[in-house]
Design a protein around this motif. Structure first.
Motif, PDB file in Angstrom:
ATOM      1  N   GLU A 299       5.693  45.061  15.160  1.00 42.98           N
ATOM      2  CA  GLU A 299       4.835  44.660  16.274  1.00 42.98           C
ATOM      3  C   GLU A 299       3.756  43.698  15.791  1.00 42.98           C
ATOM      4  N   VAL A 300       3.894  42.456  16.160  1.00 48.05           N
ATOM      5  CA  VAL A 300       2.924  41.412  15.826  1.00 48.05           C
ATOM      6  C   VAL A 300       2.971  40.362  16.937  1.00 48.05           C
ATOM      7  N   ILE A 301       1.870  39.676  17.147  1.00 45.89           N
ATOM      8  CA  ILE A 301       1.874  38.564  18.094  1.00 45.89           C
ATOM      9  C   ILE A 301       2.564  37.378  17.430  1.00 45.89           C
ATOM     10  N   VAL A 302       3.657  36.914  18.038  1.00 39.66           N
ATOM     11  CA  VAL A 302       4.395  35.774  17.497  1.00 39.66           C
ATOM     12  C   VAL A 302       4.557  34.691  18.564  1.00 39.66           C
ATOM     13  N   THR A 303       3.649  34.666  19.520  1.00 42.19           N
ATOM     14  CA  THR A 303       3.645  33.592  20.514  1.00 42.19           C
ATOM     15  C   THR A 303       2.518  32.622  20.190  1.00 42.19           C
ATOM     16  N   GLY A 304       2.521  31.465  20.842  1.00 37.13           N
ATOM     17  CA  GLY A 304       1.504  30.448  20.564  1.00 37.13           C
ATOM     18  C   GLY A 304       1.615  29.952  19.136  1.00 37.13           C
ATOM     19  N   SER A 305       0.477  29.790  18.466  1.00 35.12           N
ATOM     20  CA  SER A 305       0.486  29.252  17.101  1.00 35.12           C
ATOM     21  C   SER A 305       1.128  30.217  16.113  1.00 35.12           C
ATOM     22  N   MET A 306       1.238  31.496  16.475  1.00 35.85           N
ATOM     23  CA  MET A 306       1.853  32.478  15.576  1.00 35.85           C
ATOM     24  C   MET A 306       3.380  32.331  15.499  1.00 35.85           C
ATOM     25  N   ALA A 307       3.959  31.542  16.398  1.00 35.19           N
ATOM     26  CA  ALA A 307       5.408  31.350  16.380  1.00 35.19           C
ATOM     27  C   ALA A 307       5.887  30.702  15.089  1.00 35.19           C
ATOM     28  N   GLN A 308       5.000  29.998  14.398  1.00 34.29           N
ATOM     29  CA  GLN A 308       5.390  29.328  13.160  1.00 34.29           C
ATOM     30  C   GLN A 308       5.759  30.328  12.052  1.00 34.29           C
ATOM     31  N   TYR A 309       5.383  31.592  12.219  1.00 34.14           N
ATOM     32  CA  TYR A 309       5.671  32.603  11.201  1.00 34.14           C
ATOM     33  C   TYR A 309       6.962  33.365  11.450  1.00 34.14           C
ATOM     34  N   ILE A 310       7.649  33.074  12.538  1.00 39.48           N
ATOM     35  CA  ILE A 310       8.858  33.829  12.872  1.00 39.48           C
ATOM     36  C   ILE A 310       9.912  33.750  11.767  1.00 39.48           C
ATOM     37  N   PRO A 311      10.240  32.572  11.209  1.00 42.83           N
ATOM     38  CA  PRO A 311      11.299  32.520  10.182  1.00 42.83           C
ATOM     39  C   PRO A 311      11.036  33.411   8.973  1.00 42.83           C
ATOM     40  N   ILE A 312       9.805  33.399   8.461  1.00 41.51           N
ATOM     41  CA  ILE A 312       9.533  34.212   7.274  1.00 41.51           C
ATOM     42  C   ILE A 312       9.464  35.689   7.626  1.00 41.51           C
ATOM     43  N   LEU A 313       9.002  36.013   8.836  1.00 34.54           N
ATOM     44  CA  LEU A 313       9.013  37.408   9.278  1.00 34.54           C
ATOM     45  C   LEU A 313      10.440  37.935   9.378  1.00 34.54           C
ATOM     46  N   GLU A 314      11.334  37.104   9.865  1.00 41.77           N
ATOM     47  CA  GLU A 314      12.731  37.530  10.001  1.00 41.77           C
ATOM     48  C   GLU A 314      13.358  37.814   8.638  1.00 41.77           C
ATOM     49  N   ILE A 315      12.936  37.093   7.624  1.00 43.22           N
ATOM     50  CA  ILE A 315      13.447  37.344   6.273  1.00 43.22           C
ATOM     51  C   ILE A 315      12.963  38.703   5.772  1.00 43.22           C
ATOM     52  N   TYR A 316      11.669  38.944   5.870  1.00 42.07           N
ATOM     53  CA  TYR A 316      11.111  40.202   5.381  1.00 42.07           C
ATOM     54  C   TYR A 316      11.590  41.406   6.194  1.00 42.07           C
ATOM     55  N   SER A 317      11.771  41.216   7.512  1.00 50.90           N
ATOM     56  CA  SER A 317      12.064  42.353   8.386  1.00 50.90           C
ATOM     57  C   SER A 317      13.523  42.780   8.341  1.00 50.90           C
ATOM     58  N   GLY A 318      14.407  41.909   7.861  1.00 46.84           N
ATOM     59  CA  GLY A 318      15.815  42.265   7.796  1.00 46.84           C
ATOM     60  C   GLY A 318      16.459  42.434   9.155  1.00 46.84           C
ATOM     61  N   GLY A 319      16.013  41.648  10.110  1.00 46.96           N
ATOM     62  CA  GLY A 319      16.629  41.670  11.432  1.00 46.96           C
ATOM     63  C   GLY A 319      16.001  42.627  12.421  1.00 46.96           C
ATOM     64  N   LEU A 320      14.911  43.285  12.073  1.00 48.48           N
ATOM     65  CA  LEU A 320      14.219  44.152  13.024  1.00 48.48           C
ATOM     66  C   LEU A 320      13.651  43.319  14.181  1.00 48.48           C
ATOM     67  N   PRO A 321      13.595  43.881  15.388  1.00 42.61           N
ATOM     68  CA  PRO A 321      12.979  43.140  16.503  1.00 42.61           C
ATOM     69  C   PRO A 321      11.518  42.823  16.205  1.00 42.61           C
ATOM     70  N   LEU A 322      11.095  41.618  16.593  1.00 45.39           N
ATOM     71  CA  LEU A 322       9.696  41.225  16.505  1.00 45.39           C
ATOM     72  C   LEU A 322       9.100  41.362  17.903  1.00 45.39           C
ATOM     73  N   VAL A 323       8.137  42.242  18.050  1.00 45.25           N
ATOM     74  CA  VAL A 323       7.636  42.619  19.370  1.00 45.25           C
ATOM     75  C   VAL A 323       6.217  42.102  19.571  1.00 45.25           C
ATOM     76  N   SER A 324       6.034  41.255  20.585  1.00 48.18           N
ATOM     77  CA  SER A 324       4.700  40.837  21.034  1.00 48.18           C
ATOM     78  C   SER A 324       4.401  41.594  22.321  1.00 48.18           C
TER      79      SER A 324
END
Length: 617
Positions: A299-324
């Motif tokens: 659970e993290v805000i990944v909208t707006g300017s935070m969207a730039q972190y989605i690729p690296i979050l997906e690597i660390y999370s191993g495919g877990l849903p990213l929830v805003s």
């Protein structure tokens, strides 16, 4: 105005949300009537409405404003004037926004009652998450939550970030333990003012309780990634604490030590070895799943300017849903994501109609930016241009919440219970649909922001001023800055600002050599940072959530090549101007292929907690 409900009763909570969103027009009228009735005698409203509480009169006479219009009232309260210049209820604190005015934090009025409203809003999240994710009451959340420095005001009111305000309130500390707010972090570690000790202790508690963790996160994606990077640097010491059952000596905050000692009760060499095995791998891909195997989502805000972190979050999370889960600000809490498991690019927020009175300024779509081509600033048909400074929206373009149109772009205008009236928040939203009678919005961008890594919001004007201050350092050496642009590099943690500079020599080689130029360019980097605003400098020096600013020098003719690329993608030759921020990967490749040298700021910028007493004297 705030209905009572049990957040752990999923059916009751979902039913309440259906009621709120089905009757949005009536609720909005009642909200406005209550705000006007309460505050009719305030200096601000009386000056426009002479004590009347009529809705149409409000729209006719009360202007749409921005921060500079209300700043004298806010500063007056901070300096000891009575609250009723803007609010019938006593202002109990000022909430510092991530935006700035004149280089200083913006401050928003707040009351004790507003904490009730925030708690109600947070409680609405519980039935939504329980609807989509089963079994959340069977474990804990490893949410990494932090407080930030407070600002002193001459009259003694606290001035602090909105989340710091909430975490320090009895609403947070005395919260009922339902399925959504049982954390691995003791409150004492969250409320620790030393961010490094807080981070260490929260991660340690999260690792010890790894088998109980069902969800992980932080407020912003940038903060969560900082925690992962901190873990990369400190996992050996954390494992040593777990193996020996002893907390590191450098944790000197007594409340933290006492709270952590209740969790770190005895040596656990088996757990320490398990964590060492996972963290010792050369790749940290999927590390969140490996360390916290029962985790259902991040659970993290990944909208707006935070969207730039989605690729690296997906690597660390191993495919877990990213929830805003929500959309909120210092001014007001606005909306909730009714489909929390949706793809981050598809997130829409449904505005909750009893949180404030919402209006919208229609943002016209310029032909050039709204076409379907990928332009050099990375904008597509979903992104509107900034308002024309010479022709800003007027109150004639304002529409009510229920009257917005799907597909249109709007700037949000809010009237709150706390003393903001028709205030331009500065957020650009696109209407994606309706849930019952209530519109849903995709967050597009913060108005005029070109660079953002964490909570910093650097505008084009901020960047221009900083660059102009810095380029003067080159002139005595015989060099001139001919063109520049920028982008936010988040490929590493923490991210940092990158400026592309094209410079030319005045052909006076006797004045300088390569060593002199290198020193001057490093000073330029530092000067840019010194010239940026309070929030940037705090993130850079105090929070360490932004890395050293970098200037990449490109060879002469690079910006001509950039213009050629933009024109080839559909930009108009008559209207083309160099973009001050680059988001298109193709445009970045044009710049990167022509980089001849790069330089970093070698010093931290000046920062100290903003003191209103000294600044207003």
């Amino acid at each position: 105005m705030l209905p009572c409900f049990d957040p752990s009763d999923t059916e009751s909570g979902l039913r309440l949300l259906e009621e709120l969103t089905s009757d949005a027009a009536r609720i909005q009228r009642e909200v406005l009537k209550e705000i006007l009735t309460r505050n009719a005698s305030t200096d601000y409203l009386r000056g426009f409405m002479c004590g009347h509480v009529d809705e149409e009169l409000f729209k006719e006479r009360v202007p749409v404003v921005d921060y500079d219009d209300i700043k004298p009232y806010i500063e007056g309260i901070a300096n000891g004037e009575r609250s009723d210049i803007i609010s019938a209820q006593p202002i109990s604190e000022l909430l510092t926004s991530s935006g700035t005015s004149g280089g200083h934090p913006k401050m928003m009025p707040s009351t004790e009652e507003e904490l009730d409203r925030k708690t109600f809003f947070y409680n609405l999240l519980v039935p939504i998450m329980n609807k989509y994710v089963k079994g959340l009451d069977e474990g804990k959340a490893m949410y990494l939550l932090f407080i930030k420095p407070e600002i002193s005001t001459p009259c003694g009111l606290p001035a602090r970030p909105v989340l710091t305000s909430y975490y320090k309130s009895h609403h947070f500390r005395k919260r009922p333990h339902n399925s959504y707010n049982v954390y691995t972090s003791p409150d004492e570690t969250i409320l620790c003012e030393d961010s490094r000790q807080s981070m260490y202790c929260q991660l340690l508690c999260g690792l010890i309780q790894r088998e109980e963790v069902l969800r992980v996160g932080a407020i912003f994606a940038s903060a969560f990634l900082r925690a992962i990077k901190f873990l990369e640097h400190n996992w050996r010491e954390l494992c040593s604490n777990i193996r020996t059952g002893q907390l590191s000596d450098w944790i000197v905050d007594s409340d933290c030590r006492d709270a952590v000692s209740l969790i770190l009760q005895k040596p656990d060499p088996v757990l320490a070895s398990t964590i060492e095995r996972e963290c010792g791998n050369s790749s940290w891909e999927g590390i969140i799943r490996k360390l916290w195997p029962r985790t259902k989502y991040v659970e993290v805000i990944v909208t707006g300017s935070m969207a730039q972190y989605i690729p690296i979050l997906e690597i660390y999370s191993g495919g877990l849903p990213l929830v805003s889960t929500m959309y909120a600000s210092s001014e007001c809490y606005f909306g909730i994501n009714f489909k929390p498991l949706s793809d981050p690019s598809d997130v829409s927020y449904t505005l909750i109609p009893n949180m404030g009175y919402f209006e919208f300024l229609l943002v016209e779509k310029g032909d050039e930016v709204m076409n379907h081509k990928d332009l050099c600033n990375g904008t597509r048909d979903r992104v509107p241009p900034d308002d024309d400074d010479n022709n800003p929206p007027t109150t004639k373009a304002v529409v009510d919440l229920v009257d917005v149109k799907v597909g249109n772009y709007y700037e949000l205008v809010v009237t709150t219970f706390n003393g903001l009236y028709r205030y331009r928040v500065g957020d650009i939203l696109m209407v994606t649909g309706f849930h019952n009678a209530t519109p849903q919005f995709h967050f597009v961008q913060r108005q005029n922001v070109v660079l953002s890594i964490d909570t910093d919001k650097t505008s084009e004007d901020d960047l221009l001023k900083a660059v102009m201050d810095a380029k003067r350092l080159l002139e005595p050496l015989g060099y001139i800055l001919t063109e520049y642009t920028s982008y936010a590099d988040t490929s590493s943690v923490p991210g940092h600002y990158v400026l592309y500079w094209e410079i030319t020599s005045k052909d006076r080689p006797d004045r300088t050599g390569p060593a002199d130029l290198r020193l001057a360019m490093e000073e330029c980097c530092h000067k840019v940072e010194e010239s940026l605003d309070y929030v940037y400098r705090r993130c850079r020096k105090k929070d360490r959530s932004i890395g050293a600013l970098e200037i990449r020098v490109v060879r002469e003719g690079t910006f001509d090549a950039l213009m050629d690329y933009c024109l080839s993608q559909g930009s108009s030759v008559n209207q083309y101007k160099t973009p001050r921020n680059i988001k298109s990967e193709a445009a970045l490749r044009v710049l990167e292929s022509r980089v001849v040298d790069n330089f970093y700021s070698r010093k931290l910028p000046h920062w100290e907690p903003y003191n209103m007493s000294s600044s207003s004297s």
